[in-house]
Design an enzyme around this catalytic site. Structure first.
Site, short mmCIF file in Angstrom:
data_model
loop_
_atom_site.label_atom_id
_atom_site.label_comp_id
_atom_site.label_asym_id
_atom_site.label_seq_id
_atom_site.Cartn_x
_atom_site.Cartn_y
_atom_site.Cartn_z
N ARG A 90 10.99 36.74 -9.61
CA ARG A 90 10.31 35.69 -10.39
C ARG A 90 9.00 36.28 -10.94
O ARG A 90 8.19 36.80 -10.17
CB ARG A 90 10.02 34.51 -9.47
N ARG A 159 1.19 29.58 -6.12
CA ARG A 159 2.28 30.07 -6.98
C ARG A 159 1.88 30.06 -8.47
O ARG A 159 0.78 29.70 -8.82
CB ARG A 159 3.51 29.19 -6.78
N LYS A 223 4.03 27.30 0.82
CA LYS A 223 3.77 27.46 -0.61
C LYS A 223 2.72 26.45 -1.09
O LYS A 223 2.54 25.38 -0.48
CB LYS A 223 5.06 27.29 -1.40
N LYS A 225 1.08 24.84 -4.90
CA LYS A 225 1.34 24.82 -6.34
C LYS A 225 0.25 24.08 -7.11
O LYS A 225 -0.18 23.01 -6.67
CB LYS A 225 2.69 24.16 -6.60
N CYS A 445 18.38 22.64 -11.50
CA CYS A 445 17.97 23.85 -10.79
C CYS A 445 19.09 24.89 -10.90
O CYS A 445 20.17 24.59 -11.38
CB CYS A 445 17.67 23.54 -9.33
N CYS A 451 21.62 30.65 -5.31
CA CYS A 451 20.68 30.05 -4.36
C CYS A 451 21.31 29.90 -2.97
O CYS A 451 22.34 29.24 -2.80
CB CYS A 451 20.23 28.68 -4.86
N CYS A 490 20.44 20.72 -3.98
CA CYS A 490 20.06 20.34 -2.61
C CYS A 490 18.79 19.51 -2.69
O CYS A 490 18.20 19.39 -3.77
CB CYS A 490 19.88 21.59 -1.73
N CYS A 494 13.99 21.35 -6.76
CA CYS A 494 13.46 22.36 -7.68
C CYS A 494 13.42 21.92 -9.14
O CYS A 494 12.64 22.46 -9.92
CB CYS A 494 14.24 23.66 -7.54
FE1 SRM Z 1 12.38 25.86 -5.75
C1 SRM Z 1 13.32 27.17 -2.78
C2 SRM Z 1 14.49 27.86 -7.37
C3 SRM Z 1 10.84 25.04 -8.63
C4 SRM Z 1 10.97 23.15 -4.20
N1 SRM Z 1 13.63 27.33 -5.17
C5 SRM Z 1 13.85 27.76 -3.90
C6 SRM Z 1 14.72 29.02 -3.88
C7 SRM Z 1 13.82 30.20 -3.91
C8 SRM Z 1 15.77 29.08 -2.73
C9 SRM Z 1 15.39 29.76 -1.47
O1 SRM Z 1 14.32 29.49 -0.88
O2 SRM Z 1 16.20 30.57 -1.00
C10 SRM Z 1 15.47 28.81 -5.23
C11 SRM Z 1 16.00 30.07 -5.90
C12 SRM Z 1 17.26 29.76 -6.64
C13 SRM Z 1 17.74 30.86 -7.49
O3 SRM Z 1 18.85 31.37 -7.22
O4 SRM Z 1 17.09 31.22 -8.45
C14 SRM Z 1 14.46 27.97 -5.99
N2 SRM Z 1 12.55 26.45 -7.64
C15 SRM Z 1 13.55 27.22 -8.13
C16 SRM Z 1 13.52 27.25 -9.64
C17 SRM Z 1 13.98 28.58 -10.23
C18 SRM Z 1 14.37 26.08 -10.17
C19 SRM Z 1 14.78 26.18 -11.61
O5 SRM Z 1 15.98 26.07 -11.83
O6 SRM Z 1 13.94 26.32 -12.49
C20 SRM Z 1 12.05 26.89 -9.88
C21 SRM Z 1 11.16 28.10 -9.90
C22 SRM Z 1 9.74 27.73 -10.09
C23 SRM Z 1 8.82 28.89 -10.33
O7 SRM Z 1 8.92 29.49 -11.39
O8 SRM Z 1 7.97 29.14 -9.47
C24 SRM Z 1 11.75 26.07 -8.63
N3 SRM Z 1 11.06 24.41 -6.31
C25 SRM Z 1 10.63 24.17 -7.58
C26 SRM Z 1 10.00 22.90 -7.66
C27 SRM Z 1 9.44 22.27 -8.91
C28 SRM Z 1 8.00 22.66 -9.17
O9 SRM Z 1 7.44 23.50 -8.46
O10 SRM Z 1 7.43 22.12 -10.11
C29 SRM Z 1 10.06 22.34 -6.38
C30 SRM Z 1 9.60 20.90 -5.99
C31 SRM Z 1 8.13 20.77 -5.92
C32 SRM Z 1 7.62 21.14 -4.57
O11 SRM Z 1 7.43 22.32 -4.33
O12 SRM Z 1 7.44 20.26 -3.74
C33 SRM Z 1 10.72 23.30 -5.55
N4 SRM Z 1 12.14 25.29 -3.81
C34 SRM Z 1 11.58 24.11 -3.40
C35 SRM Z 1 11.73 24.01 -1.98
C36 SRM Z 1 11.24 22.83 -1.10
C37 SRM Z 1 9.81 23.00 -0.70
C38 SRM Z 1 9.37 21.95 0.28
O13 SRM Z 1 8.19 21.64 0.31
O14 SRM Z 1 10.17 21.48 1.06
C39 SRM Z 1 12.41 25.17 -1.56
C40 SRM Z 1 12.83 25.54 -0.13
C41 SRM Z 1 11.69 26.04 0.69
O15 SRM Z 1 10.59 26.30 0.22
O16 SRM Z 1 11.93 26.17 1.89
C42 SRM Z 1 12.66 25.94 -2.75
FE1 SF4 Z 2 18.40 25.96 -4.60
FE2 SF4 Z 2 18.05 23.50 -3.74
FE3 SF4 Z 2 16.22 24.61 -5.29
FE4 SF4 Z 2 18.52 23.93 -6.32
S1 SF4 Z 2 17.02 22.51 -5.42
S2 SF4 Z 2 17.49 25.91 -6.62
S3 SF4 Z 2 19.92 24.30 -4.67
S4 SF4 Z 2 16.73 25.27 -3.26
#
Ligand code: SRM
Ligand code: SF4
Length: 581
Positions: A90, A159, A223, A225, A445, A451, A490, A494
């Site tokens: 990323r 981030r 994390k 943000k 997502c 993922c 899930c 995201c």
């Molecule tokens: Fe996310 C984890 C993809 C924005 C909440 N996110 C992941 C991971 C890295 C999976 C992992 O931990 O193994 C995913 C990678 C998938 C892949 O194959 O690429 C992933 N998140 C993404 C992206 C690429 C979604 C997309 O389709 O655009 C976004 C990348 C953002 C970036 O450029 O930095 C992405 N993730 C978000 C957002 C939205 C935002 O930030 O505005 C959220 C919800 C907001 C928040 O953080 O509360 C988000 N991602 C999560 C979470 C849950 C965090 C939590 O507090 O519980 C995880 C899992 C974790 O951290 O354990 C996660």
């Molecule tokens: Fe992966 Fe869940 Fe984030 Fe989708 S919402 S990219 S399935 S961690």
């Protein structure tokens, strides 16, 4: 007396629970020597495509996730072979801005050392997928050559910082962008580990031992943000962020300061009520020059009080929910020496990206290009990657990635506009923006196959879902209406599904929880409408709701607002924590 004193420790230990142990990630960070661990050796080991669990936790701070191709998992297991390991990288791209030269390099690197597609994310940056271990260094070095990096793009740190994506439209937006960029730089980890491991920088002999003045050696509990918004657009979904800055404009049209928001976050786990999405609270107002000082105080308060014993309870939203906003404000004011004043009035009306050609305040143009799920690849009849490469080759302005996974081709002059339009037209992409209002407002997502946390499909099922809902909307006369639809594989959230008017969150293969009733402008969370439906069930459930909405809505009433009022049971409590803007 002696009896009392002998009894005291026993009774104290009976009522005082032993402190909970820290989670394993904390000792990995502590032992890592500022994020180095054994990464250099593990990356050099060609006997496996994988790295260790500890190494995998550390690479996140360098913007890298180890993944495996889940489509191949079962077959490889049956064949007794190692999983098809690869990495996701990323990029760190504050405010989502990149130059045409950087675009060309990222495009080339995707072809040479990654899966050829590029992926625009919901936080305004690029992801590469499918990078083999041996290709990680060439990728990082290729990016470094055009001044790009992936430092702190993932991990327990601040981030990628989001900001309204079209700064050229006004001096005001430009200032907000500059504050976002300055905060991004300020909050970067100071360790040289990234440069040593990926760019082969050597430690200066006899140099000072490293320190992380703001983070400390174990960084943050989780994390963190940040985003910057400029009303009336809430394109960055400010209330989903740990830390937010809402620009407030004075009567003279200049930036007066920011309302600071804290404690937003969306991730949760199905069936675990201790986890929940939460909208941020508005903490108070600050002057523009106080951004970094307030950010520092918010971040270090979370560093010191965030829960390091449970990663599902470690985000800032839980610290604030547990200790209260008044306590948090006091702590931030004490640490920063700044007294926050009462929040100023603001109003958000939209989250939507502008589409098509738009004239900017400085006389240039930008083109808002919708890209479904932010996936940039070439498929027959839809050569998006080729088209954007051709545009990058002649473009004199820059590119802006939006929080809705779209792209702005920014800073286009009158002279170069026809050539850019001609490229889009030649490849059949000039009508990408003339799609349904639902499609233009849909996010998903990544989910499967990369993922590791996905419980079901998201990006790969979205086109089919839109194709089934579009005719229903068209028949109800709503084909052009902006209705937000967000799907995730899930409950981590995201694509920010809990802020969508229609949210679908996978629970298992082909099973989704259906949420309705968020406000279109990102100020109210949705609520659970149906706990487990297939996508086809969802279309069946939504059809009469859409038909009723077309007939019964008040003038100007959004789909989410109407569902909240007319469809959802009044006692549906899900996602009720947090304050509304
Ligand atoms: Fe996310 C984890 C993809 C924005 C909440 N996110 C992941 C991971 C890295 C999976 C992992 O931990 O193994 C995913 C990678 C998938 C892949 O194959 O690429 C992933 N998140 C993404 C992206 C690429 C979604 C997309 O389709 O655009 C976004 C990348 C953002 C970036 O450029 O930095 C992405 N993730 C978000 C957002 C939205 C935002 O930030 O505005 C959220 C919800 C907001 C928040 O953080 O509360 C988000 N991602 C999560 C979470 C849950 C965090 C939590 O507090 O519980 C995880 C899992 C974790 O951290 O354990 C996660
Ligand atoms: Fe992966 Fe869940 Fe984030 Fe989708 S919402 S990219 S399935 S961690």
């Amino acid at each position: 007396m002696s009896t009392e004193s002998a009894a005291a420790p026993a009774s104290a230990s009976a009522i005082t629970p032993a402190p909970k142990p820290l989670v394993a990630n904390e000792s990995i960070k502590a032992a890592s020597n500022f994020l180095r661990g054994n990464l250099a050796q593990e990356i050099a080991d060609s006997s496996t495509g994988a790295i260790s669990e500890e190494g995998g936790q550390l690479t996140k701070f360098h913007g890298l996730y180890m993944q495996d191709d889940r489509d191949q998992r079962n077959a490889l297991k049956k064949a007794g072979k190692e999983k098809a390991f690869s990495f996701m990288l990323r990029v760190r791209l504050p405010g989502g801005r990149c130059t045409p030269q950087q675009w060309m390099v990222l495009d080339r690197l995707a072809e040479q050392v990654a899966a050829p597609s590029l992926r625009l994310t919901t936080r305004q940056t690029f992801q590469f997928h499918g990078v083999l271990k041996a290709n990680l260094k060439p990728l990082v070095r290729g990016m470094h050559a055009v001044l790009l990096d992936s430092i702190a793009a993932c991990g327990d740190v601040n981030r990628n910082v989001m900001a309204a994506p079209n700064p050229e439209r006004s001096a005001l937006l430009q200032r907000v962008y500059e504050h976002a960029r300055a905060w991004s730089e300020f909050a970067l980890p100071k360790t040289r580990a990234y440069h040593e491991i990926w760019l082969d920088d050597t430690l200066v002999a006899g140099g000072e031992p490293e320190s992380e003045p703001m983070y400390g050696p174990t960084y943050l509990p989780r994390k963190f943000k940040t985003a910057f918004a400029l009303p009336p657009s809430n394109d960055v979904d400010i209330f989903s962020q740990d830390l937010g800055f809402i620009a407030i404009v004075g009567d003279d049209g200049r930036l007066a300061g920011y309302n600071v928001t804290v404690g937003g976050g969306l991730g949760m786990s199905h069936g675990n009520e201790k986890t929940f999405p939460r909208l941020a609270d508005v903490l108070g107002f600050i002057a523009p020059e106080q951004v970094n000082a307030i950010g520092h105080a918010v971040l270090t308060t979370q560093r010191d009080f965030g829960d390091r014993t449970d990663r599902k309870h470690a985000r800032l939203k839980y610290t604030i929910a547990d200790r209260g906003l008044a306590w948090f404000r006091g702590e931030v004011e004490r640490r920063s020496g700044i007294t926050l004043t009462a929040p100023r009035r603001f109003s958000f009306t939209t989250i939507e990206d502008p589409h098509g050609w738009q004239r900017c305040a400085d006389g240039t143009w930008f083109y808002g290009l919708h890209i479904l799920s932010g996936r940039i690849k070439d498929v027959p009849g839809w050569p998006m990657k080729t088209a954007l490469r051709e545009i990058a080759a002649i473009h004199l302005g820059d590119f802006r990635l939006t929080p809705s996974q779209n792209l702005s081709i920014s800073g286009v002059t009158d002279a170069s506009r026809p050539a850019i339009h001609a490229i889009l037209a030649k490849h059949g992409l000039a009508n990408e923006n003339a799609r349904s209002g639902l499609r233009l407002n849909a996010l998903s997502c990544v989910a499967l196959p990369t993922c590791g946390l996905a419980l079901g499909e998201s990006e790969r099922m979205l086109p089919d879902l839109i194709a089934k809902l579009d005719p229903v909307l068209a028949a109800a006369g709503l084909g052009a209406d902006a209705i937000s639809l967000r799907v995730t594989g899930c409950p981590n959230g995201c694509a920010r599904p809990y802020l969508a008017e229609i949210g679908l969150v996978a629970k298992a293969p082909n099973k989704y929880a259906l949420y309705l009733g968020a406000s279109y402008n990102g100020t109210r969370l949705n609520r659970l409408y149906s706990p487990s439906v297939t996508p086809d069930d969802a279309v069946v459930l939504l059809t009469p709701i859409i038909q009723r909405y077309a007939l019964e809505r008040s003038p100007g009433e959004g789909f989410g607002d109407w569902c909240d009022r007319a469809v959802l049971p009044k006692d549906a409590t899900f996602h009720s924590v947090g304050t509304k803007a």
